[in-house]
Motif scaffolding. Structure first.
Motif, PDB file in Angstrom:
ATOM      1  N   THR A 149       0.847  -1.178   0.000  1.00 53.93           N
ATOM      2  CA  THR A 149       0.000   0.000   0.000  1.00 53.93           C
ATOM      3  C   THR A 149       0.890   1.238   0.000  1.00 53.93           C
ATOM      4  OG1 THR A 149      -0.155  -0.022   2.415  1.00 53.93           O
ATOM      5  CG2 THR A 149      -1.904  -1.147   1.194  1.00 53.93           C
ATOM      6  N   ASP A 150       0.440   2.268  -0.667  1.00 47.43           N
ATOM      7  CA  ASP A 150       1.230   3.487  -0.829  1.00 47.43           C
ATOM      8  C   ASP A 150       0.842   4.523   0.230  1.00 47.43           C
ATOM      9  OD1 ASP A 150       2.890   5.372  -2.641  1.00 47.43           O
ATOM     10  OD2 ASP A 150       0.986   6.425  -2.335  1.00 47.43           O
ATOM     11  N   PRO A 151       1.819   5.211   0.830  1.00 44.35           N
ATOM     12  CA  PRO A 151       1.508   6.185   1.890  1.00 44.35           C
ATOM     13  C   PRO A 151       0.551   7.297   1.451  1.00 44.35           C
ATOM     14  CG  PRO A 151       3.845   5.651   1.906  1.00 44.35           C
ATOM     15  CD  PRO A 151       3.279   5.020   0.680  1.00 44.35           C
ATOM     16  N   ALA A 152       0.754   7.865   0.268  1.00 47.77           N
ATOM     17  CA  ALA A 152      -0.143   8.929  -0.197  1.00 47.77           C
ATOM     18  C   ALA A 152      -1.551   8.383  -0.420  1.00 47.77           C
ATOM     19  CB  ALA A 152       0.397   9.543  -1.489  1.00 47.77           C
ATOM     20  N   ALA A 153      -1.637   7.157  -0.901  1.00 52.75           N
ATOM     21  CA  ALA A 153      -2.948   6.534  -1.099  1.00 52.75           C
ATOM     22  C   ALA A 153      -3.647   6.314   0.241  1.00 52.75           C
ATOM     23  CB  ALA A 153      -2.781   5.212  -1.840  1.00 52.75           C
ATOM     24  N   GLU A 154      -2.895   5.886   1.251  1.00 52.33           N
ATOM     25  CA  GLU A 154      -3.483   5.669   2.566  1.00 52.33           C
ATOM     26  C   GLU A 154      -4.028   6.980   3.139  1.00 52.33           C
ATOM     27  OE1 GLU A 154      -1.608   3.286   5.477  1.00 52.33           O
ATOM     28  OE2 GLU A 154      -0.673   1.932   4.036  1.00 52.33           O
ATOM     29  N   LYS A 155      -3.311   8.073   2.922  1.00 57.19           N
ATOM     30  CA  LYS A 155      -3.794   9.375   3.396  1.00 57.19           C
ATOM     31  C   LYS A 155      -5.104   9.759   2.697  1.00 57.19           C
ATOM     32  CE  LYS A 155       0.826  11.249   4.372  1.00 57.19           C
ATOM     33  NZ  LYS A 155       1.848  12.255   3.946  1.00 57.19           N
ATOM     34  N   LEU A 156      -5.184   9.460   1.427  1.00 56.90           N
ATOM     35  CA  LEU A 156      -6.394   9.772   0.665  1.00 56.90           C
ATOM     36  C   LEU A 156      -7.570   8.918   1.124  1.00 56.90           C
ATOM     37  CD1 LEU A 156      -7.061  11.682  -1.719  1.00 56.90           C
ATOM     38  CD2 LEU A 156      -6.646   9.749  -3.253  1.00 56.90           C
ATOM     39  N   TRP A 176     -11.367   3.917   5.710  1.00 56.96           N
ATOM     40  CA  TRP A 176     -10.605   2.737   5.292  1.00 56.96           C
ATOM     41  C   TRP A 176      -9.472   2.473   6.273  1.00 56.96           C
ATOM     42  CZ3 TRP A 176      -5.477   1.882   3.915  1.00 56.96           C
ATOM     43  CH2 TRP A 176      -5.194   0.689   3.246  1.00 56.96           C
ATOM     44  N   VAL A 177      -9.278   1.222   6.606  1.00 58.81           N
ATOM     45  CA  VAL A 177      -8.187   0.807   7.481  1.00 58.81           C
ATOM     46  C   VAL A 177      -7.405  -0.282   6.763  1.00 58.81           C
ATOM     47  CG1 VAL A 177      -7.531  -0.214   9.688  1.00 58.81           C
ATOM     48  CG2 VAL A 177      -9.485   1.361   9.565  1.00 58.81           C
ATOM     49  N   ARG A 178      -6.102  -0.110   6.675  1.00 58.00           N
ATOM     50  CA  ARG A 178      -5.278  -1.122   6.007  1.00 58.00           C
ATOM     51  C   ARG A 178      -5.382  -2.449   6.740  1.00 58.00           C
ATOM     52  NH1 ARG A 178       0.917  -0.037   6.215  1.00 58.00           N
ATOM     53  NH2 ARG A 178       0.655  -1.075   8.215  1.00 58.00           N
ATOM     54  N   PRO A 179      -5.542  -3.547   5.999  1.00 58.17           N
ATOM     55  CA  PRO A 179      -5.516  -4.873   6.638  1.00 58.17           C
ATOM     56  C   PRO A 179      -4.207  -5.094   7.389  1.00 58.17           C
ATOM     57  CG  PRO A 179      -6.346  -5.018   4.390  1.00 58.17           C
ATOM     58  CD  PRO A 179      -5.832  -3.619   4.558  1.00 58.17           C
ATOM     59  N   ASP A 180      -4.208  -6.063   8.260  1.00 55.81           N
ATOM     60  CA  ASP A 180      -3.039  -6.379   9.079  1.00 55.81           C
ATOM     61  C   ASP A 180      -1.778  -6.373   8.214  1.00 55.81           C
ATOM     62  OD1 ASP A 180      -1.075  -7.418  10.714  1.00 55.81           O
ATOM     63  OD2 ASP A 180      -2.211  -9.181  11.323  1.00 55.81           O
ATOM     64  N   GLY A 181      -0.843  -5.478   8.543  1.00 52.00           N
ATOM     65  CA  GLY A 181       0.349  -5.295   7.729  1.00 52.00           C
ATOM     66  C   GLY A 181       1.245  -6.506   7.653  1.00 52.00           C
ATOM     67  N   ALA A 182       1.091  -7.457   8.575  1.00 57.77           N
ATOM     68  CA  ALA A 182       1.954  -8.640   8.588  1.00 57.77           C
ATOM     69  C   ALA A 182       1.369  -9.789   7.777  1.00 57.77           C
ATOM     70  CB  ALA A 182       2.198  -9.093  10.023  1.00 57.77           C
ATOM     71  N   THR A 183       0.131  -9.641   7.290  1.00 62.93           N
ATOM     72  CA  THR A 183      -0.491 -10.718   6.527  1.00 62.93           C
ATOM     73  C   THR A 183      -0.295 -10.490   5.035  1.00 62.93           C
ATOM     74  OG1 THR A 183      -2.633  -9.585   6.494  1.00 62.93           O
ATOM     75  CG2 THR A 183      -2.203 -11.099   8.323  1.00 62.93           C
ATOM     76  N   TYR A 184      -0.542 -11.535   4.271  1.00 59.34           N
ATOM     77  CA  TYR A 184      -0.220 -11.545   2.844  1.00 59.34           C
ATOM     78  C   TYR A 184      -1.492 -11.618   2.004  1.00 59.34           C
ATOM     79  CZ  TYR A 184       4.552 -12.433   4.356  1.00 59.34           C
ATOM     80  OH  TYR A 184       5.790 -12.319   4.944  1.00 59.34           O
ATOM     81  N   ALA A 215      -6.979  -6.209  -4.912  1.00 61.09           N
ATOM     82  CA  ALA A 215      -7.901  -5.453  -5.753  1.00 61.09           C
ATOM     83  C   ALA A 215      -9.128  -4.981  -4.980  1.00 61.09           C
ATOM     84  CB  ALA A 215      -8.318  -6.296  -6.954  1.00 61.09           C
ATOM     85  N   GLU A 216      -9.729  -5.886  -4.206  1.00 57.55           N
ATOM     86  CA  GLU A 216     -11.000  -5.579  -3.555  1.00 57.55           C
ATOM     87  C   GLU A 216     -10.845  -4.723  -2.297  1.00 57.55           C
ATOM     88  OE1 GLU A 216     -14.007  -5.966  -4.563  1.00 57.55           O
ATOM     89  OE2 GLU A 216     -13.430  -6.988  -6.412  1.00 57.55           O
ATOM     90  N   LYS A 217      -9.774  -4.970  -1.549  1.00 52.44           N
ATOM     91  CA  LYS A 217      -9.633  -4.296  -0.252  1.00 52.44           C
ATOM     92  C   LYS A 217      -8.779  -3.034  -0.295  1.00 52.44           C
ATOM     93  CE  LYS A 217     -10.166  -8.667   2.259  1.00 52.44           C
ATOM     94  NZ  LYS A 217      -9.556  -9.610   3.242  1.00 52.44           N
TER      95      LYS A 217
END
Length: 455
Positions: free
Chosen positions: A63-70, A76-84, A91-93
């Motif tokens: 995931t891209d930092p600028a995209a996360e800010k947007l 929106w909350v990024r899924p667990d960063g340690a999972t794959y 695409a969906e999440k």
């Protein structure tokens, strides 16, 4: 009549995949207007084609930092960063929510058919840099439009042009007429129709990378359930200690496990290997089965299906009227090519790069993401995110930020999907996780980093 100046025009981004959407997010962050043109009906159309394949990289790296800010104001909350994630998860999440947030800045069903300077073909030099770009598109209903842009960022990837079976880089004789028996994608054997295509059949797998490992392992699993299923692994070289990757010693457990499963498929008899086999022709026997013929005259026993996984290459056809500087071997930007040459580098040893390495003789046109790597296979999503961060800074006139590209560069890692990594807990034992081990922050222009471990 008020005619907009070039700097009032949008920046056209080709492709609503991970890197294209990240480019749009960075443009928005810079106060610039993006227009993303996506040929497919949804975000991440190419990624959805391999929805069943799991990435080597965890969520924290895709995931891209600028995209996360947007995305943040939408809840929106990024899924667990340690999972794959799988391609479908990605695409969906992430990709579709990001595209939805961009709203009408993304157009679907818009295929780019040409890019040029307004009123200038590639021959004309006079006043060239002062002219905006014209971008020709074809819509889903067949109609055509011409758009105007201040800059063009091509993030269309390489997915649409898989490399052929022929060892000389061209289709083998008979390959084009045997497309009913040939696939150029890792099969999703959870799909019953696709499963039926390979069950009880003898299938050749052409290729030596992670995608080939994935296909071999999937077919070996199928062979345990369906009698008569067998894979024939076509290798242009012989089998050596490095053929299956790092195995148990690999710093990426997912990658090591994948290679070990491919090895187990061969050792268990579910797959056999044809080494030093450089395919020259595809013939048919009287029953319609395929016979692969090597350059040295060898003929394989009849094959029911062939899965060709020999890499991808960029579509440069719609860029014929802009002046690109491309390496004659990799079809990557001239300054970038020596840094990504697969004969020398893995994804963990690629020197950080940005606008300087991605610039062309034609100002303000850039190839980014997988397309920037041409035929080189070792691309990381995080590399693409840094590419577009640097490029958008340059377009915005912030040269200092463009020159100061920072990249969290893994010492080792695989750049595409794993395909078989269905046990996320296993990969969490890796130091640094995913594609990373002991990441380091690097800056362009500070001298080449010390050599790191191989991919």
């Amino acid at each position: 009549m008020n005619v907009p100046t070039t700097d009032q025009l949008p920046v056209v981004v080709i492709g609503a995949g991970p890197i294209g959407l990240a480019a749009a997010a960075h443009l928005v962050e810079r106060g610039l207007e993006p227009l993303v043109l996506e040929a497919g009906p949804s975000a991440g159309a190419a990624v959805r084609d391999w929805a069943h394949v799991r990435l080597f990289s965890p969520w924290s790296e895709v995931t891209d930092p600028a995209a996360e800010k947007l995305l943040a104001p939408t809840g929106w909350v990024r899924p667990d960063g340690a999972t794959y994630p799988t391609g479908g998860d990605w695409a969906e999440k992430y990709l579709q929510p990001l595209a939805d947030t961009l709203g009408d800045k993304v157009r679907y069903g818009a295929t780019v058919t040409g890019v040029a300077r307004a009123g200038r073909d590639r021959i004309v030099a006079s006043g060239r840099d002062e002219q905006p770009f014209t971008v020709h598109i074809q819509l889903a209903d067949g109609s055509e439009e011409r758009l105007t842009a201040r800059a063009v960022i091509d993030a269309s990837g390489t997915w649409s042009i898989p490399s052929p079976m022929g060892a000389d880089g061209l289709p083998a004789i008979g390959e084009k007429t045997a497309t009913d028996r040939i696939s150029y994608r890792v099969p999703d054997l959870n799909d019953l129709a696709i499963r039926a295509r390979y069950a009880g059949k003898r299938t050749a797998v052409v290729g030596s990378g992670a995608s080939a490992f994935t296909a071999l392992a999937h077919l070996a699993d199928l062979a345990k359930e369906e009698d008569g299923t067998h894979a024939v692994w076509i290798l242009r070289r012989g089998i050596s200690a490095n053929t299956y990757g790092g195995g148990a010693a690999d710093q990426l457990p997912a990658r090591g496990a994948l290679g070990l499963r491919a090895k187990a498929a061969v050792e268990s008899g579910h797959a056999s290997a044809a080494t030093g086999f450089r395919t020259e022709a595809v013939e048919r026997d009287t029953d319609g089965r395929l016979i692969l013929v090597a350059e040295d005259g060898r003929h394989l026993d009849p094959i029911d299906e062939v899965i060709v996984l020999t890499g991808f290459r960029p579509d440069l056809s719609f860029l014929s009227e802009v002046r690109l500087g491309l390496d004659e071997r990799l079809q990557a930007p001239t300054s970038l090519a020596p840094l990504i040459d697969p004969n020398v580098h893995s994804c963990g040893t690629v020197y950080p790069h940005g606008v300087n390495e991605l610039s062309h003789p034609e100002r303000d046109v850039y190839l980014v993401g997988m397309k920037s790597y041409g035929r080189a296979p070792t691309f990381l999503a995080m590399t693409g995110y840094e590419q577009v961060r640097s490029i958008t800074a340059a377009i915005a006139g912030d040269r200092e930020a463009a020159e100061r590209v920072e990249l969290t560069l893994p010492e080792t890692g695989v750049c595409g999907g794993a395909g078989l990594f269905d046990d996320p807990d296993a990969a969490q034992n890796s130091e640094g996780g995913g594609c990373c081990a002991a990441p380091s922050i690097l800056q362009i222009g500070l001298g080449a980093p010390a050599a790191s471990g191989g991919c």
